[in-house]
Design an enzyme around this catalytic site. Structure first.
Site, PDB file in Angstrom:
ATOM      1  N   ASP A  12       0.885  -1.147  -0.105  1.00  0.00           N
ATOM      2  CA  ASP A  12       0.130  -0.123   0.075  1.00  0.00           C
ATOM      3  C   ASP A  12       0.695   1.128   0.169  1.00  0.00           C
ATOM      4  O   ASP A  12       2.060   1.146   0.547  1.00  0.00           O
ATOM      5  CB  ASP A  12      -0.869  -0.046   1.183  1.00  0.00           C
ATOM      6  CG  ASP A  12      -2.074   0.771   0.970  1.00  0.00           C
ATOM      7  OD1 ASP A  12      -2.318   1.648  -0.064  1.00  0.00           O
ATOM      8  OD2 ASP A  12      -2.871   1.232   2.095  1.00  0.00           O
ATOM      9  N   ARG A  16       0.131   7.461  -2.952  1.00  0.00           N
ATOM     10  CA  ARG A  16       0.774   8.798  -2.016  1.00  0.00           C
ATOM     11  C   ARG A  16       2.243   8.878  -2.132  1.00  0.00           C
ATOM     12  O   ARG A  16       2.770  10.076  -2.202  1.00  0.00           O
ATOM     13  CB  ARG A  16       0.352   8.451  -0.570  1.00  0.00           C
ATOM     14  CG  ARG A  16      -1.079   8.792  -0.251  1.00  0.00           C
ATOM     15  CD  ARG A  16      -1.494   8.143   1.074  1.00  0.00           C
ATOM     16  NE  ARG A  16      -1.809   6.641   1.181  1.00  0.00           N
ATOM     17  CZ  ARG A  16      -1.886   5.794   1.941  1.00  0.00           C
ATOM     18  NH1 ARG A  16      -1.779   6.126   3.261  1.00  0.00           N
ATOM     19  NH2 ARG A  16      -2.095   4.387   1.561  1.00  0.00           N
ATOM     20  N   ARG A  25       0.454   8.688 -10.173  1.00  0.00           N
ATOM     21  CA  ARG A  25       0.231   7.520  -9.205  1.00  0.00           C
ATOM     22  C   ARG A  25       0.834   6.280  -9.896  1.00  0.00           C
ATOM     23  O   ARG A  25       1.481   5.395  -9.297  1.00  0.00           O
ATOM     24  CB  ARG A  25      -1.229   7.226  -9.124  1.00  0.00           C
ATOM     25  CG  ARG A  25      -1.931   8.115  -8.262  1.00  0.00           C
ATOM     26  CD  ARG A  25      -3.727   7.920  -8.254  1.00  0.00           C
ATOM     27  NE  ARG A  25      -3.934   6.505  -7.696  1.00  0.00           N
ATOM     28  CZ  ARG A  25      -3.935   6.458  -6.377  1.00  0.00           C
ATOM     29  NH1 ARG A  25      -3.646   7.375  -5.660  1.00  0.00           N
ATOM     30  NH2 ARG A  25      -3.985   5.221  -5.804  1.00  0.00           N
ATOM     31  N   HIS A  29       3.159   2.988  -8.955  1.00  0.00           N
ATOM     32  CA  HIS A  29       3.188   1.500  -9.144  1.00  0.00           C
ATOM     33  C   HIS A  29       4.185   1.155  -9.708  1.00  0.00           C
ATOM     34  O   HIS A  29       4.498  -0.105  -9.473  1.00  0.00           O
ATOM     35  CB  HIS A  29       1.948   1.382 -10.061  1.00  0.00           C
ATOM     36  CG  HIS A  29       0.621   1.620  -9.080  1.00  0.00           C
ATOM     37  ND1 HIS A  29       0.193   1.433  -8.080  1.00  0.00           N
ATOM     38  CD2 HIS A  29      -0.464   2.478  -9.800  1.00  0.00           C
ATOM     39  CE1 HIS A  29      -1.059   1.986  -7.570  1.00  0.00           C
ATOM     40  NE2 HIS A  29      -1.396   2.715  -8.676  1.00  0.00           N
ATOM     41  N   SER A  57      -6.786  -5.606  -5.945  1.00  0.00           N
ATOM     42  CA  SER A  57      -8.168  -6.438  -5.472  1.00  0.00           C
ATOM     43  C   SER A  57      -9.186  -6.149  -6.194  1.00  0.00           C
ATOM     44  O   SER A  57      -9.198  -5.641  -7.217  1.00  0.00           O
ATOM     45  CB  SER A  57      -8.276  -5.639  -3.978  1.00  0.00           C
ATOM     46  OG  SER A  57      -9.068  -4.483  -4.522  1.00  0.00           O
ATOM     47  N   GLU A  59     -11.713  -4.813  -5.746  1.00  0.00           N
ATOM     48  CA  GLU A  59     -12.272  -3.414  -5.463  1.00  0.00           C
ATOM     49  C   GLU A  59     -11.416  -2.484  -6.244  1.00  0.00           C
ATOM     50  O   GLU A  59     -11.825  -1.266  -6.714  1.00  0.00           O
ATOM     51  CB  GLU A  59     -12.244  -2.824  -4.090  1.00  0.00           C
ATOM     52  CG  GLU A  59     -12.781  -3.404  -3.092  1.00  0.00           C
ATOM     53  CD  GLU A  59     -14.463  -3.336  -3.237  1.00  0.00           C
ATOM     54  OE1 GLU A  59     -14.948  -2.117  -3.492  1.00  0.00           O
ATOM     55  OE2 GLU A  59     -15.132  -4.281  -3.492  1.00  0.00           O
ATOM     56  N   TRP A  61     -10.790  -2.191  -9.381  1.00  0.00           N
ATOM     57  CA  TRP A  61     -11.463  -1.850 -10.835  1.00  0.00           C
ATOM     58  C   TRP A  61     -11.956  -0.516 -10.768  1.00  0.00           C
ATOM     59  O   TRP A  61     -12.476  -0.080 -11.853  1.00  0.00           O
ATOM     60  CB  TRP A  61     -12.227  -3.050 -11.056  1.00  0.00           C
ATOM     61  CG  TRP A  61     -11.661  -4.278 -11.386  1.00  0.00           C
ATOM     62  CD1 TRP A  61     -11.994  -5.215 -10.795  1.00  0.00           C
ATOM     63  CD2 TRP A  61     -10.885  -4.599 -12.500  1.00  0.00           C
ATOM     64  NE1 TRP A  61     -11.170  -6.363 -11.083  1.00  0.00           N
ATOM     65  CE2 TRP A  61     -10.728  -6.041 -12.223  1.00  0.00           C
ATOM     66  CE3 TRP A  61     -10.497  -3.939 -13.538  1.00  0.00           C
ATOM     67  CZ2 TRP A  61      -9.831  -6.644 -13.221  1.00  0.00           C
ATOM     68  CZ3 TRP A  61      -9.700  -4.710 -14.382  1.00  0.00           C
ATOM     69  CH2 TRP A  61      -9.267  -6.167 -14.526  1.00  0.00           C
ATOM     70  N   ARG A  63     -10.676   2.391  -9.789  1.00  0.00           N
ATOM     71  CA  ARG A  63     -10.005   3.456  -9.965  1.00  0.00           C
ATOM     72  C   ARG A  63     -10.237   3.820 -11.210  1.00  0.00           C
ATOM     73  O   ARG A  63     -10.897   3.297 -12.271  1.00  0.00           O
ATOM     74  CB  ARG A  63      -8.624   2.806  -9.753  1.00  0.00           C
ATOM     75  CG  ARG A  63      -8.474   2.520  -7.994  1.00  0.00           C
ATOM     76  CD  ARG A  63      -6.954   2.132  -7.707  1.00  0.00           C
ATOM     77  NE  ARG A  63      -6.879   1.990  -6.397  1.00  0.00           N
ATOM     78  CZ  ARG A  63      -5.956   2.027  -5.723  1.00  0.00           C
ATOM     79  NH1 ARG A  63      -4.853   2.365  -6.241  1.00  0.00           N
ATOM     80  NH2 ARG A  63      -6.021   1.825  -4.398  1.00  0.00           N
ATOM     81  N   LEU A 123      11.507 -20.475  -3.011  1.00  0.00           N
ATOM     82  CA  LEU A 123      10.533 -19.461  -2.173  1.00  0.00           C
ATOM     83  C   LEU A 123       9.251 -19.607  -3.135  1.00  0.00           C
ATOM     84  O   LEU A 123       9.209 -20.100  -4.469  1.00  0.00           O
ATOM     85  CB  LEU A 123      11.129 -18.125  -2.744  1.00  0.00           C
ATOM     86  CG  LEU A 123      10.004 -16.923  -2.440  1.00  0.00           C
ATOM     87  CD1 LEU A 123       9.998 -16.905  -0.894  1.00  0.00           C
ATOM     88  CD2 LEU A 123      10.669 -15.680  -2.691  1.00  0.00           C
ATOM     89  N   SER A 188      -8.598  -5.227   4.632  1.00  0.00           N
ATOM     90  CA  SER A 188      -9.197  -4.954   3.064  1.00  0.00           C
ATOM     91  C   SER A 188      -9.550  -6.106   2.306  1.00  0.00           C
ATOM     92  O   SER A 188      -9.120  -6.185   1.162  1.00  0.00           O
ATOM     93  CB  SER A 188      -8.228  -3.898   2.348  1.00  0.00           C
ATOM     94  OG  SER A 188      -8.034  -2.692   2.923  1.00  0.00           O
ATOM     95  N   GLU A 199       0.309 -12.963  13.055  1.00  0.00           N
ATOM     96  CA  GLU A 199       0.697 -11.651  13.763  1.00  0.00           C
ATOM     97  C   GLU A 199       0.339 -10.739  12.346  1.00  0.00           C
ATOM     98  O   GLU A 199       0.903 -10.790  11.419  1.00  0.00           O
ATOM     99  CB  GLU A 199       1.979 -12.038  14.246  1.00  0.00           C
ATOM    100  CG  GLU A 199       2.302 -12.663  15.282  1.00  0.00           C
ATOM    101  CD  GLU A 199       1.826 -12.382  16.500  1.00  0.00           C
ATOM    102  OE1 GLU A 199       1.707 -11.151  16.761  1.00  0.00           O
ATOM    103  OE2 GLU A 199       1.199 -13.264  17.469  1.00  0.00           O
TER     104      GLU A 199
HETATM  105  C1  FPP Z   1      -1.642   0.305  -3.560  1.00  0.00           C
HETATM  106  O1  FPP Z   1      -1.165   1.557  -3.613  1.00  0.00           O
HETATM  107  C2  FPP Z   1      -0.941  -0.493  -4.802  1.00  0.00           C
HETATM  108  C3  FPP Z   1      -2.014  -1.216  -5.384  1.00  0.00           C
HETATM  109  C4  FPP Z   1      -3.246  -0.904  -5.831  1.00  0.00           C
HETATM  110  C5  FPP Z   1      -1.239  -1.562  -6.465  1.00  0.00           C
HETATM  111  C6  FPP Z   1       0.105  -2.453  -6.156  1.00  0.00           C
HETATM  112  C7  FPP Z   1       0.807  -2.625  -7.424  1.00  0.00           C
HETATM  113  C8  FPP Z   1       1.966  -2.813  -7.264  1.00  0.00           C
HETATM  114  C9  FPP Z   1       2.839  -2.932  -6.035  1.00  0.00           C
HETATM  115  C10 FPP Z   1       2.877  -3.083  -8.230  1.00  0.00           C
HETATM  116  C11 FPP Z   1       2.613  -3.947  -9.439  1.00  0.00           C
HETATM  117  C12 FPP Z   1       2.551  -5.420  -8.999  1.00  0.00           C
HETATM  118  C13 FPP Z   1       2.719  -6.384  -9.627  1.00  0.00           C
HETATM  119  C14 FPP Z   1       2.181  -7.697  -9.210  1.00  0.00           C
HETATM  120  C15 FPP Z   1       3.234  -6.273 -11.035  1.00  0.00           C
HETATM  121  P1  FPP Z   1      -2.172   2.519  -3.658  1.00  0.00           P
HETATM  122  O2  FPP Z   1      -2.424   2.900  -5.015  1.00  0.00           O
HETATM  123  O3  FPP Z   1      -3.386   2.079  -3.012  1.00  0.00           O
HETATM  124  O4  FPP Z   1      -1.642   3.704  -2.919  1.00  0.00           O
HETATM  125  P2  FPP Z   1      -2.377   4.917  -2.087  1.00  0.00           P
HETATM  126  O5  FPP Z   1      -2.821   4.035  -1.065  1.00  0.00           O
HETATM  127  O6  FPP Z   1      -1.203   5.600  -1.570  1.00  0.00           O
HETATM  128  O7  FPP Z   1      -3.358   5.585  -3.059  1.00  0.00           O
END
Ligand code: FPP
Length: 242
Positions: A12, A16, A25, A29, A57, A59, A61, A63, A123, A188, A199
């Site tokens: 997460d 931000r 944004r 990513h 997630s 959810e 979609w 965005r 792994l 979430s 934990e």
């Molecule tokens: C949360 O940050 C992150 C996501 C919704 C996407 C996670 C994706 C990646 C780490 C990169 C790609 C991953 C793979 C497997 C290719 P946010 O956008 O919710 O951040 P915010 O809460 O600050 O808005």
């Protein structure tokens, strides 16, 4: 250091993190994606056997179209690049979630990656894509009901283990430690069944800045906890998985 067998992470804070740098944004990513690749090498070196991450997630979609397009582009690139890191890490990769929602080429890349890596076991890396725990539980319940209907499964044989085997995480042990980055302290809809005895570790550090030192800090904190379950502190039976 007692390294947890299975670490789950809610990635997460990409958005931000990017915003604080006046960047889009999608840039967050991208950097988050590079960090994920690095964390797999680090997890393997630390001796973590299972790593599960929440990348997209059910959810998500909701965005903006731009952000979704950016993420799909990233997934496309990442799934291909992951072949190399699966080889270098001897890492088996599995996708959990309902992948039927993705475009055909993404589903194909998932298949290729899962097939390519299925012999590795240093792994076990699970990526949750279009994943929601309630959705996973519902899909499992429907499949189980089908099996009961066609007499592949007897109602009286349904146990927690049997139910677990219908989940996307079938065969994967439950997480010992769940980390969520970037300050939010909620699940979430992530692994609700599997996290029953796990934990939790929450940190304000956003995902793109979550490097080796942060992972080690989380593990040290996990180590310092008194892992108990169904027993009283100080009892001889207090053990890690207890
Ligand atoms: C949360 O940050 C992150 C996501 C919704 C996407 C996670 C994706 C990646 C780490 C990169 C790609 C991953 C793979 C497997 C290719 P946010 O956008 O919710 O951040 P915010 O809460 O600050 O808005």
């Amino acid at each position: 250091m007692n390294v947890p067998n299975h670490v789950a992470i809610i990635l997460d804070g990409n958005g931000r993190w990017a915003k604080s740098r006046n960047m889009p944004r999608t840039y967050g990513h991208m950097v988050g994606c590079d960090n994920l690749e690095k964390i797999c090498y680090i997890a393997r070196d630390l001796g973590i056997k299972y790593l599960t991450v929440y990348a997209f997630s059910t959810e998500n979609w909701k965005r903006s179209k731009d952000e979704i397009d950016g993420l799909m582009k990233l997934f496309r690139r990442y799934l291909k690049r992951c072949i190399k890191s699966s080889r270098e890490n001897e890492m088996r990769v599995r996708i959990i979630g309902d992948t039927t929602a993705f475009d055909e080429d993404i589903r194909e890349s998932i298949q290729v990656l899962e097939d390519y890596s299925k012999g590795y076991d240093k792994l076990h890396f699970q990526i949750a894509l279009n994943y929601g725990s309630r959705d996973e539980i519902l899909r499992a319940a429907v499949r189980m009901a089908d099996d009961v209907k066609c007499r592949m499964l007897r109602e009286e044989d349904i146990t927690e283990e049997v139910f677990s085997s219908y989940l996307d995480t079938s065969g994967i042990p439950d997480p010992d430690l769940m980390i969520r980055t970037s300050g939010e302290e909620r699940l979430s809809n992530f692994l609700l069944w599997q996290l029953a005895y796990t934990e939790f570790y929450f940190t304000d550090v956003p995902w793109p800045d979550f490097h080796k030192e942060e992972l080690v800090k989380a593990i040290e904190q996990y180590n310092s906890r008194d892992r108990r379950f169904g027993s009283v502190k100080g009892e001889a039976s207090c053990s890690k998985q207890g």
